[in-house]
Design an enzyme around this catalytic site. Structure first.
Site, short mmCIF file in Angstrom:
data_model
loop_
_atom_site.label_atom_id
_atom_site.label_comp_id
_atom_site.label_asym_id
_atom_site.label_seq_id
_atom_site.Cartn_x
_atom_site.Cartn_y
_atom_site.Cartn_z
N ARG A 79 28.77 11.38 -91.94
CA ARG A 79 28.82 10.30 -90.95
C ARG A 79 27.84 9.18 -91.32
O ARG A 79 28.14 7.99 -91.16
CB ARG A 79 28.51 10.85 -89.55
CG ARG A 79 28.85 9.89 -88.44
CD ARG A 79 28.85 10.57 -87.08
NE ARG A 79 27.53 11.08 -86.71
CZ ARG A 79 27.26 11.71 -85.58
NH1 ARG A 79 28.25 11.93 -84.70
NH2 ARG A 79 26.05 12.15 -85.31
N LYS A 182 27.51 5.02 -86.62
CA LYS A 182 26.28 5.20 -85.85
C LYS A 182 25.23 4.19 -86.30
O LYS A 182 24.33 4.51 -87.10
CB LYS A 182 25.78 6.63 -86.00
CG LYS A 182 24.79 7.09 -84.93
CD LYS A 182 24.57 8.59 -85.01
CE LYS A 182 23.55 9.07 -83.99
NZ LYS A 182 24.04 8.94 -82.60
N GLU A 218 33.32 5.85 -73.88
CA GLU A 218 32.20 6.78 -74.03
C GLU A 218 31.34 6.85 -72.77
O GLU A 218 31.38 5.97 -71.91
CB GLU A 218 31.32 6.40 -75.23
CG GLU A 218 31.95 6.72 -76.56
CD GLU A 218 30.94 6.95 -77.67
OE1 GLU A 218 31.00 8.03 -78.28
OE2 GLU A 218 30.11 6.06 -77.93
#
Length: 338
Positions: A79, A182, A218
């Protein structure tokens, strides 16, 4: 050390060491060990001006058997690599990522909370553009580092129902933007709305899709899930971060005999769920007691007795048991750091 392990907040506490590595002249250097909590950084570094910054969140767990465990580190490494590619930074190789996290764990072993306290050692891998640029372009120099801190529950309530508020006034991320990686900019965009939610008494806010405001995206910094008809349902969106915890819960839900559905989740569907929660590395699962929608003056309740739903409890207990080594790991998720 005089640490109240059972009452740790989710906040920064100094440890002894961190590890660092620089990317210069097209290649990564050697891993360095540092006891300084500060970074010497050029004032024109791209991380400060153009947002070239990505990070990960991981935990190390002390088992009853005295072994230290890390959970699905390869997924965190992958990620971070995707985040780096998304904003044109140097990619941290998996072997460097692994060496960094295991080294920093060993150096700070005394800060790993004892088994049974419900606390863990939080790891923060960080990648920033450290090279100086004035024009809008990627840096040629990068710093990768990992620091640690012992933490308790992300939400002060722990594994207890929390209340959340639907937020329509702000967007966390735009379609085709950086919501799926992220990077710090996504979190900066959430600070104002989350703070407003806190002032109104909510643990966090729930973001809707930026395009139509019809679908759940989210829960603040965490993924959303709802349960109904023996089905674990979680949003499918290009604007949300692929949570490693959520991926794990989907596998466990199937093993428990539930169906799993990853698809757009309409706001209008909230009334039909019997359980709902937020999930991520920091909290694992935060059961949602109720979701308030102030714009339409509506409240969706899931824990009327003040207790988490039975399926959320089962999922939480199963995942944390694997992470702490209380149950076997048939998935290859755990690595022991000796």
């Amino acid at each position: 050390m005089n640490i109240d392990w059972k009452n740790l907040p989710f906040s920064y506490m100094s440890a002894d060491y961190n590890v660092r590595c620089y990317f210069r002249e097209g290649k990564w250097g050697e891993l360095e060990i540092s006891s300084s909590e500060y970074i010497p950084l050029h004032m024109a570094a791209t991380s400060l001006h153009y947002g070239q910054e990505a990070f990960e969140g991981m935990k190390a767990y002390m088992g009853k058997d005295g072994n230290i465990r890390i959970f699905r580190w390869q997924d965190n490494a992958s990620r971070m690599a995707n985040s780096a590619k998304g904003i044109k930074m140097a990619v941290v190789p998996h072997d460097l990522f692994h060496k960094a996290i295991t080294t920093v764990i060993r150096l700070n072993k005394k800060y790993i909370p004892p088994y049974g306290t419900g606390a863990s050692l939080y790891l923060r891998p960080l990648l920033i553009g450290s090279g100086a640029e004035v024009g809008v372009k990627p840096a040629v120099e990068y710093l990768f580092m990992v620091f640690v801190t012992p933490v308790g529950p992300y939400f002060k309530e722990g594994f207890k129902p929390v209340n959340m508020m639907i937020c329509r006034q702000y967007d966390r991320a735009a379609p085709k933007g950086t919501g799926h990686i992220k990077v710090g900019g996504n979190y900066a965009a959430s600070l104002l709305s989350i703070e407003e939610g806190h002032k109104k008494g909510f643990a966090s806010v729930i973001y809707l899709d930026a395009k139509e405001k019809k679908y759940i995206d989210e829960c603040g910094p965490a993924n959303f899930f709802g349960i109904k008809n023996n089905t674990y349902i979680t949003p499918d969106s290009d604007s949300i971060l692929p949570s490693i915890t959520n991926k794990s819960l989907m596998i466990l839900a199937e093993k428990m005999g539930m169906k799993v559905s990853k698809r757009p989740v309409a706001v209008d569907e909230l009334d039909s769920f019997i359980e709902a929660g937020a999930c991520g590395t920091a909290a694992v699962i935060s059961p949602i007691g109720k979701i308030v929608d102030p714009d339409v003056n509506k409240t969706h309740e899931y824990c009327k007795d003040g207790k988490p739903g039975p399926l959320s409890v089962k999922l939480y207990n199963k995942l944390t048991a694997i992470q702490y080594g209380d149950e076997p790991d048939p998935y290859g998720w755990i690595e022991i750091v000796n």
